[in-house]
Design a protein around this motif. Sequence first.
Motif, PDB file in Angstrom:
ATOM      1  N   LEU A 107      59.381  29.587  31.864  1.00 39.03           N
ATOM      2  CA  LEU A 107      58.144  29.499  32.641  1.00 39.03           C
ATOM      3  C   LEU A 107      57.797  28.052  32.967  1.00 39.03           C
ATOM      4  CD1 LEU A 107      56.094  32.290  30.862  1.00 39.03           C
ATOM      5  CD2 LEU A 107      57.085  32.357  33.155  1.00 39.03           C
ATOM      6  N   LEU A 108      58.193  27.121  32.092  1.00 40.84           N
ATOM      7  CA  LEU A 108      58.025  25.698  32.397  1.00 40.84           C
ATOM      8  C   LEU A 108      58.858  25.331  33.626  1.00 40.84           C
ATOM      9  CD1 LEU A 108      57.038  22.827  31.658  1.00 40.84           C
ATOM     10  CD2 LEU A 108      59.064  22.634  30.194  1.00 40.84           C
ATOM     11  N   LEU A 109      60.092  25.823  33.688  1.00 43.34           N
ATOM     12  CA  LEU A 109      60.941  25.571  34.853  1.00 43.34           C
ATOM     13  C   LEU A 109      60.362  26.242  36.096  1.00 43.34           C
ATOM     14  CD1 LEU A 109      64.518  26.022  33.336  1.00 43.34           C
ATOM     15  CD2 LEU A 109      63.372  23.876  33.921  1.00 43.34           C
ATOM     16  N   ALA A 110      59.858  27.463  35.925  1.00 38.69           N
ATOM     17  CA  ALA A 110      59.276  28.179  37.060  1.00 38.69           C
ATOM     18  C   ALA A 110      58.136  27.375  37.677  1.00 38.69           C
ATOM     19  CB  ALA A 110      58.778  29.554  36.613  1.00 38.69           C
ATOM     20  N   ARG A 111      57.301  26.787  36.839  1.00 36.45           N
ATOM     21  CA  ARG A 111      56.162  26.010  37.344  1.00 36.45           C
ATOM     22  C   ARG A 111      56.600  24.668  37.921  1.00 36.45           C
ATOM     23  NH1 ARG A 111      54.261  27.289  32.224  1.00 36.45           N
ATOM     24  NH2 ARG A 111      54.299  25.097  31.597  1.00 36.45           N
ATOM     25  N   SER A 112      57.578  24.030  37.295  1.00 36.74           N
ATOM     26  CA  SER A 112      57.918  22.655  37.643  1.00 36.74           C
ATOM     27  C   SER A 112      58.795  22.543  38.872  1.00 36.74           C
ATOM     28  CB  SER A 112      58.623  21.984  36.451  1.00 36.74           C
ATOM     29  OG  SER A 112      57.808  22.023  35.300  1.00 36.74           O
ATOM     30  N   LEU A 113      59.665  23.536  39.101  1.00 43.06           N
ATOM     31  CA  LEU A 113      60.611  23.387  40.218  1.00 43.06           C
ATOM     32  C   LEU A 113      59.979  23.537  41.606  1.00 43.06           C
ATOM     33  CD1 LEU A 113      63.706  25.023  38.531  1.00 43.06           C
ATOM     34  CD2 LEU A 113      63.541  22.688  39.356  1.00 43.06           C
ATOM     35  N   PRO A 114      59.137  24.488  41.941  1.00 38.54           N
ATOM     36  CA  PRO A 114      58.947  25.810  41.328  1.00 38.54           C
ATOM     37  C   PRO A 114      60.089  26.739  41.742  1.00 38.54           C
ATOM     38  CG  PRO A 114      57.546  25.593  43.255  1.00 38.54           C
ATOM     39  CD  PRO A 114      58.284  24.280  43.135  1.00 38.54           C
ATOM     40  N   ALA A 115      60.359  27.760  40.882  1.00 41.68           N
ATOM     41  CA  ALA A 115      61.487  28.644  41.148  1.00 41.68           C
ATOM     42  C   ALA A 115      61.188  30.040  40.629  1.00 41.68           C
ATOM     43  CB  ALA A 115      62.749  28.105  40.479  1.00 41.68           C
ATOM     44  N   ALA A 116      61.252  31.016  41.544  1.00 39.88           N
ATOM     45  CA  ALA A 116      60.952  32.403  41.178  1.00 39.88           C
ATOM     46  C   ALA A 116      61.953  32.954  40.177  1.00 39.88           C
ATOM     47  CB  ALA A 116      60.946  33.281  42.435  1.00 39.88           C
TER      48      ALA A 116
ATOM     49  N   LEU B 238      60.795  32.691  36.618  1.00 40.25           N
ATOM     50  CA  LEU B 238      59.739  33.640  36.277  1.00 40.25           C
ATOM     51  C   LEU B 238      60.365  35.016  36.031  1.00 40.25           C
ATOM     52  CD1 LEU B 238      56.227  33.801  37.846  1.00 40.25           C
ATOM     53  CD2 LEU B 238      57.437  35.891  37.287  1.00 40.25           C
ATOM     54  N   ASP B 239      61.317  35.407  36.900  1.00 39.23           N
ATOM     55  CA  ASP B 239      62.033  36.670  36.726  1.00 39.23           C
ATOM     56  C   ASP B 239      62.800  36.683  35.410  1.00 39.23           C
ATOM     57  OD1 ASP B 239      61.100  37.432  39.210  1.00 39.23           O
ATOM     58  OD2 ASP B 239      62.961  36.931  40.269  1.00 39.23           O
ATOM     59  N   PHE B 240      63.409  35.531  35.058  1.00 41.60           N
ATOM     60  CA  PHE B 240      64.149  35.428  33.800  1.00 41.60           C
ATOM     61  C   PHE B 240      63.238  35.730  32.610  1.00 41.60           C
ATOM     62  CE2 PHE B 240      65.257  33.115  30.018  1.00 41.60           C
ATOM     63  CZ  PHE B 240      66.628  33.274  29.880  1.00 41.60           C
ATOM     64  N   ALA B 241      62.037  35.145  32.610  1.00 43.92           N
ATOM     65  CA  ALA B 241      61.104  35.361  31.507  1.00 43.92           C
ATOM     66  C   ALA B 241      60.734  36.837  31.384  1.00 43.92           C
ATOM     67  CB  ALA B 241      59.852  34.509  31.704  1.00 43.92           C
TER      68      ALA B 241
END
Length: 275
Positions: A192-201, A204-207
Amino acid sequence: MSTHKGYRLKLPTGTLPLPPGAYEIGRSAHCQVILEGAKVSRLHARIVVDDRGVAIEDLGSSNGVFVNNKRISRGKAAVAPGDRLLVGDVELELTVGDLPSTVPPDARPSGRPTLVESLPSPSSAATSPRTTVTTKAHALELLGSVAERAIGTGDAKRAEMILEGRLREVLDAAGVDSWDARSRELAVESALLLARSLPAARWLDFAVDLLAATRTLPSERELSAFESAVTRVTGADARKLQHYTTLVQSMPSSLEKVRSLKRLEALLAAVCGRQ
């Protein structure tokens, strides 16, 4: 958390604790210490920490490994605190500092070494599953701290390179219960940190996939991280979140479940609204 004196490796992006174990160094995302440099090979070197001290080995790199300006010609070279290492064109330094005692100093998990998991030695006794699990969680904590430093310098793509291989391992093994709850939590938080920082869906799907695979309710912290990520990400897979929400509905009744469902349904509506 108590601490003990141990080795640390000073990197261009920060300082990495070195509990007993083996650490591959290079540009590859599968290395435990990832370096970016024009002269760094994908698999460049290996550092080994054991009760005898610290040693570094050149793994057949093109541009070599130097200890205090002297190139390693063959085998391993001993490294002492204060020594400066040159891996390709990236300079590192071995220091001594406090290390968290999460990983027992004599831990020797078997199998392929990953980050702070130690290489087995002939005199090592097999460790318990609990020791191995604790080591895996600590490995994720170390990776997460390095990734956060990269994000702090504005390099979210580097953070993704640091975390991706390890996170995929967690998801691939989720169905066989080889990761403990703490490791799962760290993996979800990192994704979720990566999802917010990139941002990259996809993160979020991975989590969502990881929570579904482990059939666990999201924690308060995870729900808050999801809510923050959803405001920055477009294109998340609403079907995955719907599947997980349905899975949570089938779980035993509890106040935590009721609270989680309410927020998951709001998340699902937000994801659908950003399609």
